[in-house]
Design a protein around this motif. Structure first.
Motif, mmCIF file in Angstrom:
data_model
loop_
_atom_site.group_PDB
_atom_site.id
_atom_site.type_symbol
_atom_site.label_atom_id
_atom_site.label_comp_id
_atom_site.label_asym_id
_atom_site.label_seq_id
_atom_site.Cartn_x
_atom_site.Cartn_y
_atom_site.Cartn_z
ATOM 1 N N MET A 172 -59.858 18.543 91.694
ATOM 2 C CA MET A 172 -58.996 18.775 90.547
ATOM 3 C C MET A 172 -58.405 20.187 90.614
ATOM 4 S SD MET A 172 -61.111 16.968 87.439
ATOM 5 C CE MET A 172 -61.846 15.350 87.684
ATOM 6 N N ASN A 173 -57.326 20.391 89.959
ATOM 7 C CA ASN A 173 -56.643 21.675 89.976
ATOM 8 C C ASN A 173 -57.509 22.734 89.305
ATOM 9 O OD1 ASN A 173 -54.939 23.824 89.782
ATOM 10 N ND2 ASN A 173 -53.244 22.690 88.829
ATOM 11 N N SER A 174 -57.949 23.710 90.095
ATOM 12 C CA SER A 174 -58.871 24.719 89.572
ATOM 13 C C SER A 174 -58.191 25.658 88.582
ATOM 14 C CB SER A 174 -59.461 25.522 90.743
ATOM 15 O OG SER A 174 -58.426 26.120 91.488
ATOM 16 N N ASN A 175 -56.841 25.711 88.594
ATOM 17 C CA ASN A 175 -56.119 26.587 87.680
ATOM 18 C C ASN A 175 -55.912 25.943 86.309
ATOM 19 O OD1 ASN A 175 -55.784 28.603 89.666
ATOM 20 N ND2 ASN A 175 -54.047 27.468 90.546
ATOM 21 N N ALA A 176 -56.085 24.641 86.229
ATOM 22 C CA ALA A 176 -55.876 23.941 84.962
ATOM 23 C C ALA A 176 -57.142 24.004 84.130
ATOM 24 C CB ALA A 176 -55.477 22.498 85.231
ATOM 25 N N ALA A 177 -56.973 23.792 82.836
ATOM 26 C CA ALA A 177 -58.134 23.743 81.947
ATOM 27 C C ALA A 177 -59.024 22.583 82.372
ATOM 28 C CB ALA A 177 -57.670 23.553 80.508
ATOM 29 N N PRO A 178 -60.326 22.724 82.227
ATOM 30 C CA PRO A 178 -61.222 21.638 82.626
ATOM 31 C C PRO A 178 -60.971 20.374 81.814
ATOM 32 C CG PRO A 178 -62.412 23.318 81.388
ATOM 33 C CD PRO A 178 -61.062 23.887 81.675
ATOM 34 N N ILE A 179 -61.195 19.237 82.450
ATOM 35 C CA ILE A 179 -61.067 17.947 81.769
ATOM 36 C C ILE A 179 -62.432 17.619 81.190
ATOM 37 C CG2 ILE A 179 -60.592 15.486 82.095
ATOM 38 C CD1 ILE A 179 -58.763 16.345 84.445
ATOM 39 N N LEU A 180 -62.483 17.460 79.872
ATOM 40 C CA LEU A 180 -63.771 17.305 79.195
ATOM 41 C C LEU A 180 -63.766 16.100 78.259
ATOM 42 C CD1 LEU A 180 -64.412 21.045 78.228
ATOM 43 C CD2 LEU A 180 -65.455 19.787 80.120
ATOM 44 N N ALA A 181 -64.863 15.356 78.271
ATOM 45 C CA ALA A 181 -65.172 14.315 77.279
ATOM 46 C C ALA A 181 -64.016 13.334 77.058
ATOM 47 C CB ALA A 181 -65.580 14.966 75.955
ATOM 48 N N VAL A 182 -63.466 12.802 78.151
ATOM 49 C CA VAL A 182 -62.410 11.794 78.024
ATOM 50 C C VAL A 182 -63.029 10.479 77.533
ATOM 51 C CG1 VAL A 182 -60.668 10.440 79.259
ATOM 52 C CG2 VAL A 182 -61.089 12.837 79.915
ATOM 53 N N PRO A 183 -62.588 9.941 76.388
ATOM 54 C CA PRO A 183 -63.105 8.646 75.937
ATOM 55 C C PRO A 183 -62.866 7.582 77.007
ATOM 56 C CG PRO A 183 -61.826 9.702 74.211
ATOM 57 C CD PRO A 183 -61.602 10.500 75.455
ATOM 58 N N THR A 184 -63.940 6.890 77.404
ATOM 59 C CA THR A 184 -63.888 5.989 78.558
ATOM 60 C C THR A 184 -64.497 4.638 78.206
ATOM 61 O OG1 THR A 184 -64.062 7.867 80.086
ATOM 62 C CG2 THR A 184 -64.633 5.694 80.953
ATOM 63 N N ASN A 185 -63.769 3.570 78.522
ATOM 64 C CA ASN A 185 -64.265 2.212 78.303
ATOM 65 C C ASN A 185 -64.283 1.437 79.609
ATOM 66 O OD1 ASN A 185 -62.385 2.846 75.688
ATOM 67 N ND2 ASN A 185 -64.246 1.742 75.085
ATOM 68 N N ILE A 186 -65.379 0.742 79.868
ATOM 69 C CA ILE A 186 -65.411 -0.267 80.925
ATOM 70 C C ILE A 186 -64.999 -1.592 80.292
ATOM 71 C CG2 ILE A 186 -66.852 -1.514 82.576
ATOM 72 C CD1 ILE A 186 -68.678 0.934 82.695
ATOM 73 N N ILE A 187 -64.049 -2.276 80.926
ATOM 74 C CA ILE A 187 -63.626 -3.597 80.459
ATOM 75 C C ILE A 187 -63.908 -4.578 81.592
ATOM 76 C CG2 ILE A 187 -61.691 -5.012 79.672
ATOM 77 C CD1 ILE A 187 -60.518 -2.516 78.393
ATOM 78 N N THR A 188 -64.940 -5.385 81.409
ATOM 79 C CA THR A 188 -65.403 -6.236 82.487
ATOM 80 C C THR A 188 -65.385 -7.699 82.066
ATOM 81 O OG1 THR A 188 -67.181 -6.489 84.125
ATOM 82 C CG2 THR A 188 -67.863 -6.011 81.877
ATOM 83 N N GLY A 189 -65.789 -8.574 82.966
ATOM 84 C CA GLY A 189 -65.751 -10.005 82.723
ATOM 85 C C GLY A 189 -65.495 -10.731 84.025
ATOM 86 N N PHE A 190 -65.857 -12.004 84.087
ATOM 87 C CA PHE A 190 -65.788 -12.757 85.338
ATOM 88 C C PHE A 190 -64.341 -13.129 85.664
ATOM 89 C CE2 PHE A 190 -67.641 -15.920 88.352
ATOM 90 C CZ PHE A 190 -68.611 -15.109 88.904
#
Length: 337
Positions: A1-19
């Motif tokens: 990731m770009n070290s000059n950019a602000a850190p990416i923190l606590a991105v809301p993340t969903n797994i959407i699964t199913g057969f």
């Protein structure tokens, strides 16, 4: 990731699964359509076959200018080789998109527990905020031992925070009760069930912390998926013929797919007739035709068509528990001279 950019923190993340064929792609397309306009969303999609079609379907209807960023991991379970393909794709996606929400769609034949293990590893603990895991289920399949005896199908249910009983408009009497009983036996006590059709999942259902069912923080997964020691067909340069074929087998299913250069334009009428002859658990495709660019989505229930804005090339992937022979001549016959 770009070290000059602000850190990416606590991105809301969903797994959407199913057969296979349960409607995950339709659900994600619906969610993207209803995305808050001021938000940037990222989608990491994993496909069983090596061709990779979902990325083209998503990009054909949603663009980066609309705040939607897509990354594909084709060729089987994306957590193979200690999660490296998934981690590389995810890091690149997060760096480019810097999203307000991340959706992850494992292949219908992938092991969601191992995807969850990667996402909750120390590397991602500050970067991602894991929210509800949604598992789509078609209650009609609970009468079919090909599903109920399949370890992946049952793992998808066991790890869900929310079971989405999709295609409810096609259920028969008793299907809803059968789903409730199956979930009660296989899932955690607090797992909720909602019923939908056409993958129409309300945006509000994404929010809320995941209970991380089945997760063993000290365990490590071992499974028999093949490791990728050669470039995937989705990444290879097309040969002089202008098309290539790729096949994959695992978990009792096989995939066969093709990529075609943009110079090969398909006859819309011939193509439509050909696609209606395919009998498979799942077929996805994007075709450049003489009347426009179209995406196709085939399940055991129906063949859906959607018009797309554009495509770099034509792609088709067929997944089945049967062998498909002699498709290539019929497919090539749909190409305009």
């Amino acid at each position: 990731m770009n070290s000059n950019a602000a850190p990416i923190l606590a991105v809301p993340t969903n797994i959407i699964t199913g057969f296979l064929g349960v409607g995950k792609t339709s659900a994600i397309l619906h969610l993207l359509k209803n995305k808050p306009s001021n938000e940037r969303w990222a989608v990491l999609v994993n496909e069983f076959g090596e061709i990779g079609v979902d990325g083209s379907l998503f990009e054909g209807t949603h663009t980066k200018q609309q705040g939607v960023f897509i990354r594909e991991v084709p060729g089987g379970c994306m957590c193979c080789a200690a999660g490296l393909p998934m981690q590389i794709a995810l890091s690149q996606l997060l760096s480019e998109a810097r999203p307000d929400r991340l959706l992850i769609e494992p292949t219908g034949l992938g092991h969601p527990k191992e995807v969850l293990e990667v996402l909750t590893s120390e590397y991602y603990q500050e970067v991602l905020a894991l929210q509800k895991t949604l598992t789509l289920v078609d209650a009609r399949t609970l009468s079919d031992e090909r599903y109920t005896n399949h370890a992946t199908f049952n793992q998808q249910i066991a790890m869900a925070d929310l079971i989405v009983g999709n295609k409810v408009d096609l259920y028969r009497e008793g299907d809803t009760a059968k789903l409730a009983n199956y979930v009660k036996e296989r899932a955690a006590p607090q797992t909720e069930i909602v019923l939908t059709q056409n993958g129409d999942i309300p945006f509000a259902l994404l929010s809320g912390p995941s209970a991380n069912h089945l997760l063993n923080p000290h365990g490590h997964h071992h499974h028999h998926h093949h490791k990728q020691d050669k470039p995937l067909a989705s990444e290879l340069p097309l040969p002089e013929s202008g098309f290539l074929k790729a096949e994959n087998q695992d978990e009792g299913y096989s995939s066969i797919g093709w990529r075609f250069s943009a110079s090969k334009v398909f006859d819309y009428q011939k193509l439509s007739a050909f696609l209606l002859t395919i009998r498979a658990v799942r077929m996805k495709a994007v075709f450049i035709t003489n009347t426009g660019v179209f995406g196709y989505n085939l399940t055991l229930d129906a063949l859906d068509e959607m018009e797309l804005d554009d495509a770099m090339e034509s792609r088709i992937e067929i997944i089945s528990d049967q062998q498909h022979d002699n498709l290539e001549p019929n497919l090539l016959d749909c190409v305009l001279a």
